[in-house]
Design an enzyme around this catalytic site. Structure first.
Site, PDB file in Angstrom:
ATOM      1  N   THR A  12     -15.857  22.470  84.886  1.00 14.64           N
ATOM      2  CA  THR A  12     -17.012  21.780  85.449  1.00 14.64           C
ATOM      3  C   THR A  12     -17.268  22.393  86.817  1.00 14.64           C
ATOM      4  O   THR A  12     -16.350  22.664  87.579  1.00 14.64           O
ATOM      5  CB  THR A  12     -16.843  20.237  85.454  1.00 14.64           C
ATOM      6  OG1 THR A  12     -18.091  19.640  85.762  1.00 14.64           O
ATOM      7  CG2 THR A  12     -15.794  19.750  86.435  1.00 14.64           C
ATOM      8  N   HIS A  68     -16.612  14.487  83.987  1.00  7.80           N
ATOM      9  CA  HIS A  68     -17.230  14.670  85.309  1.00  7.80           C
ATOM     10  C   HIS A  68     -17.999  13.378  85.616  1.00  7.80           C
ATOM     11  O   HIS A  68     -19.113  13.194  85.136  1.00  7.80           O
ATOM     12  CB  HIS A  68     -18.170  15.889  85.237  1.00  7.80           C
ATOM     13  CG  HIS A  68     -18.861  16.220  86.523  1.00  7.80           C
ATOM     14  ND1 HIS A  68     -19.308  17.493  86.788  1.00  7.80           N
ATOM     15  CD2 HIS A  68     -19.183  15.482  87.610  1.00  7.80           C
ATOM     16  CE1 HIS A  68     -19.885  17.510  87.992  1.00  7.80           C
ATOM     17  NE2 HIS A  68     -19.837  16.297  88.501  1.00  7.80           N
ATOM     18  N   CYS A  97     -18.579  13.599  93.061  1.00  4.30           N
ATOM     19  CA  CYS A  97     -18.171  13.263  91.703  1.00  4.30           C
ATOM     20  C   CYS A  97     -16.681  13.580  91.557  1.00  4.30           C
ATOM     21  O   CYS A  97     -16.112  14.315  92.347  1.00  4.30           O
ATOM     22  CB  CYS A  97     -18.950  14.086  90.685  1.00  4.30           C
ATOM     23  SG  CYS A  97     -20.733  13.852  90.764  1.00  4.30           S
TER      24      CYS A  97
END
Lengths: 161, 206
Positions: free
Chosen positions: A23, A46, A29
């Site tokens: 990711t 994520h 996040c």
């Protein structure tokens, strides 16, 4: 690189061995990486927000720490993982902007990390390493080979956890 | 009532585009004054993207960008963010500091501060246009700046949008000075309740 799967924002995915889940550009996040050393099956989420309970629109379960962890474990079970074997690694949860630390928006990274840990604890999945907080973005890659998690940054080096 | 970005009709989108147009026009004028040069701009594009696609703008999630964030208070609350890619920011600073356009040696402390001020003036002029248009009091805070991966910077407005839906709304603006083009993205992120206030003040919802 063999079989690299990209996980987007508010997204999750799982992979059998051999595989790599990545990711890109985690900010506030949090990337939740799960690994089963016996089957070498990996999963990565994520997540953007701590709790689906506080949101008005919670249809996307990959968006929230609490629901994403549950879904990730379910998907890995379907591939043949026993929950007892799972271990977790966390990355992300930075505070990208320094100012105004009181506001909710600014502490969201920290809250995402706390919520992820709470859910993992509830499911009795041990967190074996983490690289969270700070004020910089991270790109992460999870390898099925040995469950190592590569963390790349701009100006804060590259490391494995 | 909660505003869902996916349900905005064409009229409401047109109004948001027009806000973008006027806001960016004001920002271009401010930029022209700063640079003492003629600055043109393209018609801003209002874009609505899913989270998965968000990080692909500005050259991909890992490309280095500059984000300038201001808090907004007054009749509406929320945040405004102006994002420039690293190259564009360098060009702007070079113009401002009378350096050769293609001098790419990173930012000195003074240049960093200049960049923050550019963001401040652009976002400020954008907001004052919005304030005039809606007759609302809209006050920006001092700006904060971050240089990092696009994905990480964009996660800040994306998370705010995440609280109300699964899409992000932003306005892409292209400034030109001579043959030099600078693309910047404005993210106006009103708090949930303020979206309604904003669209009401503009007369597109009752």
């Amino acid at each position: 690189m063999e079989n690299t799967i990209k996980v987007g924002m508010a997204d999750l995915n799982v992979s059998c061995h051999p595989g790599v889940l990545t990711t890109l550009g985690l900010g506030s996040c949090v990337g939740i990486a799960l690994y089963d050393p016996t089957t070498k099956i990996i999963g990565l989420a994520h997540v953007m927000l701590p709790s689906s309970m506080q949101a008005k629109n919670n249809s996307n379960i990959a968006k929230f720490a609490d629901t994403a962890v549950v879904k990730l474990v379910e998907d890995m079970k379907k591939l043949g993982v026993r929950k007892e074997n799972l271990v977790a690694k966390l990355a992300g949860g930075a505070q990208m902007f320094a100012f105004n630390q009181q506001s909710d928006m600014m502490r969201i990274g920290l809250r995402n990390v706390i919520a992820s840990k709470e859910k993992l604890e509830e499911l009795k999945i041990p967190i074996i390493s983490e690289d969270t907080g700070g004020n910089h973005g991270r790109t992460i890659e999870l390898f099925s080979e040995d469950g190592r998690l590569l963390i790349k940054t701009i100006g804060h080096g590259v490391k494995y956890i | 009532m909660t505003i869902n970005i996916n349900d905005l009709n064409n009229l409401q989108l047109d109004v948001l585009r027009e806000i973008g147009n006027i806001g960016a026009g004001n920002a271009a004028t401010a930029l022209a004054k700063m640079l003492n040069k003629k600055v043109d701009m393209d018609i801003p594009k209002v874009k609505i993207l899913e989270f998965k696609e968000v990080t692909d703008i500005l050259g991909g999630a890992e490309s280095q960008v500059i984000g300038i964030l201001l808090n907004v208070t007054g009749d509406i609350t929320g945040n405004i963010m102006f994002i420039l890619d690293y190259f564009a920011a360098q060009v702007l600073v070079n113009m401002l500091m009378y350096k050769p356009i293609n001098d790419f040696n990173g930012f000195s402390e003074l240049e960093f501060s200049a960049l923050k001020e550019i963001g401040n003036i652009l976002a400020g002029s954008y907001l004052s246009a919005l304030s005039c248009l809606t007759n609302m009091k809209i006050l920006p805070s001092v700006p904060d700046i971050a240089i990092d991966m696009a994905g990480a910077i964009l996660s800040v407005p994306a998370i705010e949008f995440g609280k109300i839906g699964d899409t992000v709304l932003y306005i892409e603006t292209e400034f030109c000075e001579g043959s030099t083009k600078v693309v910047g993205d404005f993210f106006l992120v009103p708090d949930i309740d303020s979206y309604e206030t904003l669209l009401k003040a503009l007369g597109v919802i009752s």
